[in-house]
Structures are given as C-alpha cells and as structure tokens.
Scaffold this motif. Structure first.
Motif, mmCIF file in Angstrom:
data_model
loop_
_atom_site.group_PDB
_atom_site.id
_atom_site.type_symbol
_atom_site.label_atom_id
_atom_site.label_comp_id
_atom_site.label_asym_id
_atom_site.label_seq_id
_atom_site.Cartn_x
_atom_site.Cartn_y
_atom_site.Cartn_z
ATOM 1 N N GLU A 1 0.837 -1.206 0.000
ATOM 2 C CA GLU A 1 0.000 0.000 0.000
ATOM 3 C C GLU A 1 0.874 1.260 0.000
ATOM 4 O OE1 GLU A 1 -3.692 0.003 -0.012
ATOM 5 O OE2 GLU A 1 -3.002 -1.907 -0.821
ATOM 6 N N LYS A 2 1.822 1.298 -0.922
ATOM 7 C CA LYS A 2 2.800 2.381 -0.994
ATOM 8 C C LYS A 2 2.188 3.598 -1.685
ATOM 9 C CE LYS A 2 7.123 3.985 -0.793
ATOM 10 N NZ LYS A 2 7.845 4.213 0.472
ATOM 11 N N GLU A 3 2.092 4.699 -0.955
ATOM 12 C CA GLU A 3 1.514 5.926 -1.502
ATOM 13 C C GLU A 3 2.600 6.964 -1.733
ATOM 14 O OE1 GLU A 3 -2.431 7.577 -0.200
ATOM 15 O OE2 GLU A 3 -1.138 9.187 0.574
ATOM 16 N N ILE A 4 2.547 7.601 -2.899
ATOM 17 C CA ILE A 4 3.508 8.643 -3.252
ATOM 18 C C ILE A 4 2.725 9.847 -3.778
ATOM 19 C CG2 ILE A 4 5.418 9.290 -4.773
ATOM 20 C CD1 ILE A 4 6.159 6.335 -4.904
ATOM 21 N N TYR B 1 6.365 6.699 -13.425
ATOM 22 C CA TYR B 1 6.764 8.110 -13.456
ATOM 23 C C TYR B 1 6.895 8.651 -12.028
ATOM 24 C CZ TYR B 1 6.415 13.164 -14.288
ATOM 25 O OH TYR B 1 6.640 14.524 -14.298
ATOM 26 N N ALA B 2 5.899 8.371 -11.195
ATOM 27 C CA ALA B 2 5.923 8.875 -9.819
ATOM 28 C C ALA B 2 7.124 8.316 -9.058
ATOM 29 C CB ALA B 2 4.625 8.518 -9.108
ATOM 30 N N TRP B 3 7.410 7.040 -9.252
ATOM 31 C CA TRP B 3 8.551 6.436 -8.555
ATOM 32 C C TRP B 3 9.868 7.045 -9.031
ATOM 33 C CZ3 TRP B 3 8.872 3.948 -4.206
ATOM 34 C CH2 TRP B 3 10.076 3.336 -3.863
ATOM 35 N N ARG B 4 9.962 7.308 -10.329
ATOM 36 C CA ARG B 4 11.166 7.947 -10.882
ATOM 37 C C ARG B 4 11.358 9.341 -10.280
ATOM 38 N NH1 ARG B 4 15.305 9.875 -12.295
ATOM 39 N NH2 ARG B 4 16.225 10.010 -14.378
#
Length: 264
Positions: free
Chosen positions: A107-110, A160-163
């Motif tokens: 449940e990783k939120e960014i 994209y968000a993780w990058r």
C-alpha cells in the motif's frame, strides 16, 4: 489557501469520461456514498494483502467481517454478500497457490507536487526493491492484446511517480489473480491428458478421471490461478506522462471555471 487537487489514474479517467462526477468530487468536494460490491471485494482483498506484508498473515477473518458490515450497512442482498465472501476466499486461495514472496512494502503511496494547484498521487500494492507490483482480482484473465489499453496509463503513472520520488527507473508488473476457483482447462478431458498435469508419483494412486479431477481441484496449477504482465521502463514514459498530466491540468482548470449546470 485553496485545497490542492490530487491527480491520479482515477481522476484522470474521470476527466476523460465523467466531467460531472469530477466536478462534484474536486470542485464542490462532494462525494456521494457509492457502495459497489466489486469495490468492497477489492478493498477486502487489498487489506488481506497489506496484512500479509506487515504480519505474515492475511487476517482474513477480521477483513471479511469488515466487508460483511459494509454490505449490511448498505442493505445489500444476502446473496451478494455470499458471492463476495466466496470471491475473496477463492482469490486468497489462488494467491496461496501462486506462492508470491512477501513484499518489502505494501500500500505504498507517493504524492508528487506538480504545480501550486495540483499533485500527482499514486498508490501501488507491493514494492519489492527492484520492481513494483500491483494486484488485480479478475473473473477472467485479460487477453494480451487488451493489456495496454486496460492497464497502460495507470502503470506509466506509477513508474513516473517512482522515478520522480527516488530517481530510480523500475519495471512494474500487473499480477492478475482469479477471484473464482481455478478450473481445469477444457482441453484436458481424457485421462492420459489429465495425468500430465499431476506429479508422476500420484499416477498409480489416481485411477479414474474423477479422482484426477478431484486432485487437480485441490492442487491447481499456478497458471490457472494468476497471470502476470510486465511493463518495462522506457525513457519515453517521462514525456508521455508529462504530456498526459499537462492535458489533465488544462482540462481541470477549464472545469473549474464552470458551474455544475454548465458541465457537459
């Protein structure tokens, strides 16, 4: 201070398909109670996956009880509740057969700031260090030719968000999990064909077609329970997603100049 709007795969989808609902949610900040059994099933399954990551156990009794309360609070039919409980139970059984490793995080939120008015918000199911994974409970597996249309936008937003969050360029996988009992493929009807699906040491013990099928129902093959799709990292993701977000913000800005009566 004006409340910032979180753009997500869901909200971008609404900008494309349901501007009235988007306007109510993100301009009027009004959300009607929308009980849908499929979403309650997914919430329950996701809670089980989160517990599996954090506790090493699905905590299914508690999570099923929470789901049952939602059905009863919304006066859903008993038959619909029974189907939902069965769907979650079968999905968990299929997950066990797949024997996937525990993720490092669940449940990783960014949240990525975009402008003074907008963020990009993503939340994926499992992080394994060198790849991201998102679970999807399905009635039938998605054909290969439909995977991009069904999941592509969401997966690119996640990558994209993780990058942007870490600087890392990671692949992401969709792990489809059947929310129904894994079934024996129809092409396996003859005894000799069925025997190819069971361990050789069981051949002497399983003497009839009925016995073989009973064994396979309790020992399904992994490919009957789940299917995985990879979305590799490509450097085209950055300009593609930035263009998508640019267009989404233009559309959102426009909608905010209207009244609800003016939204088509």
């Amino acid at each position: 201070m004006t409340k910032k709007i979180n753009l997500s795969n869901r909200s971008i989808g609404l900008l494309k398909s349901d501007n009235i609902k988007w306007f109510k949610w993100y301009v009027l900040w009004q959300r009607e109670s929308e009980f849908q059994s499929y979403f309650a099933i997914w919430e329950c399954f996701a809670s089980c996956m989160d517990a599996y990551c954090k506790l090493g156990d699905f905590n299914s009794e508690h999570n099923l009880a929470v789901m049952e309360k939602k059905f009863k609070d919304n006066e859903a039919e008993e038959e619909d509740l029974a189907k939902a409980v069965l769907a979650v139970t079968e999905a968990l059984n299929n997950f066990r057969t797949l024997d996937l490793p525990k993720p490092l995080e669940s449940e990783k939120e960014i949240i990525i700031p975009l402008t003074e008015k907008y963020n990009l918000k993503v939340k994926f199911d499992a992080f394994y260090g060198d790849y991201i994974l998102d679970h999807k409970t399905v009635s039938t597996f998605t054909p290969e030719e439909e995977v991009e249309e069904k999941y592509g936008q969401q997966m690119r937003l996640y990558q994209y968000a993780w990058r942007k969050h870490t600087g890392e360029k990671l692949p992401i996988y969709i792990q489809e999990i059947k929310k129904a009992r894994a079934s024996i493929p129809q092409e396996y009807s003859k005894k000799e064909d069925l025997l190819t699906l069971v361990p050789e040491e069981k051949h002497a013990e399983l003497k009839t077609v009925v016995e073989i099928k009973d064994y396979l129902r309790t020992h399904p093959l992994k490919e009957w329970c789940g299917k995985r799709f990879e979305f590799a990292w490509t450097d085209e993701i950055i300009p593609e997603v930035e263009d998508l977000l640019r267009r989404a913000m233009i559309r959102a800005d426009y909608l905010q100049t209207l009244s609800l009566e003016d939204v088509l």
